[in-house]
Design an enzyme around this catalytic site. Structure first.
Site, PDB file in Angstrom:
ATOM      1  N   GLU A  22       0.821  -1.218   0.000  1.00 44.22           N
ATOM      2  CA  GLU A  22       0.000   0.000   0.000  1.00 44.22           C
ATOM      3  C   GLU A  22       0.853   1.265   0.000  1.00 44.22           C
ATOM      4  O   GLU A  22       1.604   1.523   0.939  1.00 44.22           O
ATOM      5  CB  GLU A  22      -0.919   0.024   1.226  1.00 44.22           C
ATOM      6  N   GLU A  63      -5.127   4.105   9.013  1.00 47.42           N
ATOM      7  CA  GLU A  63      -4.803   3.680   7.641  1.00 47.42           C
ATOM      8  C   GLU A  63      -4.627   2.161   7.574  1.00 47.42           C
ATOM      9  O   GLU A  63      -5.090   1.518   6.629  1.00 47.42           O
ATOM     10  CB  GLU A  63      -3.528   4.369   7.152  1.00 47.42           C
ATOM     11  N   GLU A  70     -10.236  -3.035   3.364  1.00 49.29           N
ATOM     12  CA  GLU A  70     -10.230  -3.124   1.904  1.00 49.29           C
ATOM     13  C   GLU A  70      -9.733  -4.477   1.421  1.00 49.29           C
ATOM     14  O   GLU A  70     -10.313  -5.059   0.493  1.00 49.29           O
ATOM     15  CB  GLU A  70      -9.377  -2.003   1.313  1.00 49.29           C
TER      16      GLU A  70
END
Length: 117
Positions: A22, A63, A70
């Site tokens: 990410e 985050e 996700e």
């Protein structure tokens, strides 16, 4: 003690995996690396410097949770699903709120350092 050690290893592995996959996590790790010394320059007190570092750590934690949501959602289905889309949007909104909190605290600390407030 063994459980704590294993939990620490799992946490480290999760952080490494998130950083590898990410861009946002990598960016926030860079921000954290910059924020740590900068906080002690900007913070009027040691307590303020610690607050500045902690708010960046909070942003990183949110985050990481958003990334986990996700990844889990993508594992459930790659097809467009309206409810999953909303869940992912909510995770993104949580990151936005954390970014706003972080920005506001840092701007306040800079204003405090400059004697504006």
């Amino acid at each position: 003690m063994k459980r704590l050690y294993l939990a620490t290893i799992n946490s480290w592995n999760g952080l490494v995996a998130a950083a590898r996959s990410e861009q946002a996590v990598r960016e926030e790790l860079v921000i954290l690396a910059i924020a740590i010394p900068l906080a002690f320059i900007i913070g009027v007190t040691t307590a303020r410097a610690v607050e500045l570092i902690l708010v960046v750590l909070l942003l990183l934690a949110i985050e990481l949770l958003n990334t986990a949501i996700e990844k889990l959602a993508d594992r459930l289905t790659r097809d467009h699903d309206e409810q999953i889309g909303r869940v992912k949007d909510m995770g993104s909104a949580a990151v936005l709120v954390a970014l706003l909190m972080t920005g506001i605290l840092w701007v306040f600390a800079i204003a405090e350092r400059l004697g504006i407030v």
